[in-house]
Motif scaffolding. Sequence first.
Motif, PDB file in Angstrom:
ATOM      1  N   UNK A   1       0.850  -1.201   0.000  1.00 16.02           N
ATOM      2  CA  UNK A   1       0.000   0.000   0.000  1.00 16.02           C
ATOM      3  C   UNK A   1       0.874   1.235   0.000  1.00 16.02           C
ATOM      4  N   UNK A   2       0.546   2.245  -0.771  1.00 12.30           N
ATOM      5  CA  UNK A   2       1.342   3.448  -0.845  1.00 12.30           C
ATOM      6  C   UNK A   2       1.258   4.194   0.457  1.00 12.30           C
ATOM      7  N   UNK A  19      -9.469  -4.358   1.091  1.00 12.66           N
ATOM      8  CA  UNK A  19      -8.588  -5.520   0.908  1.00 12.66           C
ATOM      9  C   UNK A  19      -9.084  -6.704   1.722  1.00 12.66           C
ATOM     10  N   UNK A  20      -9.548  -6.415   2.956  1.00 15.39           N
ATOM     11  CA  UNK A  20     -10.078  -7.488   3.796  1.00 15.39           C
ATOM     12  C   UNK A  20     -11.309  -8.126   3.189  1.00 15.39           C
ATOM     13  N   UNK A  53       0.044  -9.046   3.100  1.00 13.41           N
ATOM     14  CA  UNK A  53      -0.031  -7.614   2.785  1.00 13.41           C
ATOM     15  C   UNK A  53      -1.053  -6.907   3.673  1.00 13.41           C
ATOM     16  N   UNK A  54      -2.151  -7.601   3.955  1.00 11.52           N
ATOM     17  CA  UNK A  54      -3.192  -7.029   4.808  1.00 11.52           C
ATOM     18  C   UNK A  54      -2.632  -6.727   6.203  1.00 11.52           C
ATOM     19  N   UNK A  55      -1.868  -7.656   6.752  1.00 12.19           N
ATOM     20  CA  UNK A  55      -1.248  -7.449   8.062  1.00 12.19           C
ATOM     21  C   UNK A  55      -0.251  -6.286   8.020  1.00 12.19           C
ATOM     22  N   UNK A  85     -11.129   1.885  15.164  1.00 10.35           N
ATOM     23  CA  UNK A  85     -11.169   1.344  13.801  1.00 10.35           C
ATOM     24  C   UNK A  85     -10.015   0.368  13.573  1.00 10.35           C
ATOM     25  N   UNK A  86      -8.851   0.729  14.108  1.00 14.68           N
ATOM     26  CA  UNK A  86      -7.682  -0.135  13.947  1.00 14.68           C
ATOM     27  C   UNK A  86      -7.854  -1.447  14.697  1.00 14.68           C
ATOM     28  N   UNK A  87      -8.428  -1.392  15.883  1.00 14.92           N
ATOM     29  CA  UNK A  87      -8.678  -2.617  16.649  1.00 14.92           C
ATOM     30  C   UNK A  87      -9.625  -3.546  15.898  1.00 14.92           C
ATOM     31  N   UNK A  88     -10.632  -2.971  15.228  1.00 16.88           N
ATOM     32  CA  UNK A  88     -11.551  -3.791  14.441  1.00 16.88           C
ATOM     33  C   UNK A  88     -10.841  -4.470  13.275  1.00 16.88           C
ATOM     34  N   UNK A  89      -9.912  -3.737  12.649  1.00 11.02           N
ATOM     35  CA  UNK A  89      -9.126  -4.341  11.563  1.00 11.02           C
ATOM     36  C   UNK A  89      -8.280  -5.500  12.080  1.00 11.02           C
ATOM     37  N   UNK A  90      -7.693  -5.319  13.257  1.00 14.19           N
ATOM     38  CA  UNK A  90      -6.890  -6.401  13.844  1.00 14.19           C
ATOM     39  C   UNK A  90      -7.752  -7.621  14.133  1.00 14.19           C
ATOM     40  N   UNK A  91      -8.972  -7.383  14.621  1.00 13.24           N
ATOM     41  CA  UNK A  91      -9.879  -8.509  14.886  1.00 13.24           C
ATOM     42  C   UNK A  91     -10.238  -9.225  13.598  1.00 13.24           C
ATOM     43  N   UNK A  92     -10.468  -8.472  12.526  1.00 13.89           N
ATOM     44  CA  UNK A  92     -10.817  -9.074  11.241  1.00 13.89           C
ATOM     45  C   UNK A  92      -9.618  -9.807  10.627  1.00 13.89           C
TER      46      UNK A  92
END
Length: 238
Positions: A1-2, A19-20, A53-55, A85-92
Amino acid sequence: MASFGGDSWLTEHEACLGSGQAIMEKINQRDELQRSGSNYSKINADIRLSLRRFSQDIQHLRQQLTKASSQYHITQREAERRQGLLDNLLAKDKILNEAFKKDITYTAPERASLLNSNTAGFGQDTWGMESEETKGMSIDDIRQQQQLVIQDQDKNLDVLASVVARQKQMGETIGDELEQHNEIIDDLTRNVHRTDDRIHRETKHIRKVGEKAKDWAFYVIIIVLLIAIVVIVAVPAP
């Protein structure tokens, strides 16, 4: 990601969220294929790379948020919202990895729940944790609000910088005056030392003169006594 600037954090978050969603779709497509097929191995490798890449994208978002928060580019409330929002991404991210490793096959309703932007899956957390201040605002509106906050902070920093500059100038002026006073004190000290040396020399000279005066007085007394003796001897008794 840029690498986006600090003001594009939400845009980068949306891209990561997309991406997720794509990864989840690929996982469900893979689970519909036969394990022995070549397409299964190909899509499995693609999913593994996408997960990596997502991680990495999530970690980049974390670093950008930490930097923006530490440098006060965003308000404390906005920093807390973005951390949610970041915590939700980590959970996903955890859910995606578990689905990838366990080959979990979701039913149509479950897949819709995970992929629909209006349900509890991917997408909802983008605005589901909004504060009252940002509720109903677009990304551009939030950016503009953040810009106004940053401008106010910059103005306050400019005022603080002016105060610090004046304090620095006053400190330099006081330093110059102290240097001048130190030079005067040094001159006085040197003069005192010279005067003290002169006093010591004059004291020694006076002591020498006093010692010499004592010697002359002694000699005068002896001479007077000798003259008296001579007179007594020379004058006959009547």
